[in-house]
Design a protein around this motif. Structure first.
Motif, short mmCIF file in Angstrom:
data_model
loop_
_atom_site.label_atom_id
_atom_site.label_comp_id
_atom_site.label_asym_id
_atom_site.label_seq_id
_atom_site.Cartn_x
_atom_site.Cartn_y
_atom_site.Cartn_z
N GLU A 143 0.84 -1.21 0.00
CA GLU A 143 0.00 0.00 0.00
C GLU A 143 0.87 1.25 0.00
O GLU A 143 0.65 2.17 -0.82
N SER A 175 -2.67 8.53 -8.46
CA SER A 175 -3.99 8.06 -8.02
C SER A 175 -4.99 7.98 -9.16
O SER A 175 -6.08 7.44 -8.99
N GLU A 207 -10.08 -2.09 -0.91
CA GLU A 207 -10.85 -1.03 -0.25
C GLU A 207 -9.96 0.13 0.16
O GLU A 207 -10.32 1.30 -0.01
N ARG A 208 -8.78 -0.18 0.68
CA ARG A 208 -7.89 0.90 1.13
C ARG A 208 -7.38 1.73 -0.04
O ARG A 208 -7.30 2.96 0.04
N THR A 248 -8.93 2.12 -2.87
CA THR A 248 -10.09 2.88 -3.35
C THR A 248 -10.26 4.16 -2.54
O THR A 248 -10.53 5.24 -3.10
N LYS A 249 -10.10 4.08 -1.24
CA LYS A 249 -10.23 5.26 -0.39
C LYS A 249 -9.15 6.31 -0.68
O LYS A 249 -9.34 7.50 -0.43
N HIS A 250 -8.02 5.84 -1.22
CA HIS A 250 -6.96 6.77 -1.60
C HIS A 250 -7.19 7.38 -2.99
O HIS A 250 -6.38 8.19 -3.44
N GLY A 251 -8.27 6.99 -3.65
CA GLY A 251 -8.60 7.59 -4.94
C GLY A 251 -8.27 6.75 -6.16
O GLY A 251 -8.54 7.16 -7.29
N GLN A 294 -18.54 0.32 -1.25
CA GLN A 294 -17.37 1.19 -1.26
C GLN A 294 -17.19 1.87 -2.62
O GLN A 294 -16.17 2.53 -2.86
#
Length: 286
Positions: free
Chosen positions: A31, A40, A62-63, A65-68, A96
């Protein structure tokens, strides 16, 4: 005519590089590596292995995705226990905002309810087609455990459940272009992402194999032993030469080659640097 052909080929290579996505393995440090080196705006796919289980794949997806990032989990069919688990996975990912998945058969032995990718794809339709984009595997070369006849028929059977094809690794430009032409001639018109390896140091690659579990490493090495040999050979395979050779045959719109699927083997920094440098060189030649 020759100069025009070279210009067109260079433009095709540049287009493919500009539409590249990167495959990573869900290790503890990946990550941070992705965040440091991958823009991103890029798509990143996350592999699945029996030794780590699907949770590692889903969690990293998921992680990211949250970062863009557009993060794409590999839903290895043989690793999914049953319909209840598939429905749970689909609900979890779509909640998500994850709209894309890649569905290989996978290596889990014994499998759960889905012995192959087709059976899981059929089940996804039954539960309401939750994903907008669904990728399936294409095999330009022989698969170590599946006959050529079955891989060809399988891609034909899976096409109506998918939105694109990702080609497995090959190092033979002529073989690849012939395979794409045969696929199109048979009426498989799904867009194609060409699978190629990034620039990988063999020592680091072997080290990566040890991180994905002993049993999984054995399968990994069996399926990719040709990759090791060609990447390690002096004057052997390079992504630049490969792309330059396939570009003339795959540049036509009828080939529907949309971009690259780059197998980074977690050598992300080197892969991004290679891609950016090659784009700079192509721009300078233009």
């Amino acid at each position: 005519m020759r100069n025009k052909s070279k210009v067109n080929a260079a433009a095709t290579v540049a287009r493919l590089l500009e539409h590249a996505r990167y495959e990573v393995l869900p290790t503890a440090s990946i990550e941070d590596t992705v965040l440091e080196h991958v823009p991103s705006t890029s798509a990143v796919t996350v592999t699945a292995s029996p030794s780590k289980g699907l949770e590692a794949t889903l969690d990293l997806t998921e992680r990211l995705t949250k970062h863009g990032y557009t993060a794409v989990p590999h839903l290895a069919a043989r690793m999914v226990r049953d319909r209840a688990e598939l429905e749970e996975i689909a609900a979890r990912l779509t909640s998500q905002g994850i709209e894309s998945v890649f569905v290989p058969g996978g290596d889990a032995d014994p499998p759960g309810a889905y012995p192959d990718a087709l059976s899981l794809l059929e089940e996804l339709k039954v539960i309401g087609t939750p994903f907008t984009h669904v990728g399936i595997t294409g095999y330009p070369e022989s698969h170590p455990t599946i006959s050529d006849d079955l891989t060809i028929q399988s891609m034909w059977d899976k096409r109506k459940y998918a939105t694109h094809v990702v080609s497995n690794l090959t190092f033979d430009p002529d073989l690849l272009t012939d395979w794409v032409a045969r696929m199109r001639g048979r009426g498989i018109t799904l867009p194609l992402l060409l699978g190629i390896p990034g620039p990988v140091d063999r020592t680091k690659l072997l080290g990566m194999a040890t991180k994905i579990g002993v049993g999984e490493s054995t399968r990994f090495l069996m399926k990719n032993k040709g990759t090791f040999a060609r990447l390690a050979a002096p004057g052997g395979y390079t992504g630049e030469r490969f792309l330059e050779k396939v570009a003339p045959a795959l540049s036509g719109p009828e080939m529907l080659v949309e971009g690259l699927h780059v197998f980074t083997f977690n050598q992300v920094a080197a892969t991004i640097a290679w891609r950016d440098q090659l784009l700079d060189e192509l721009s300078a030649r233009a």
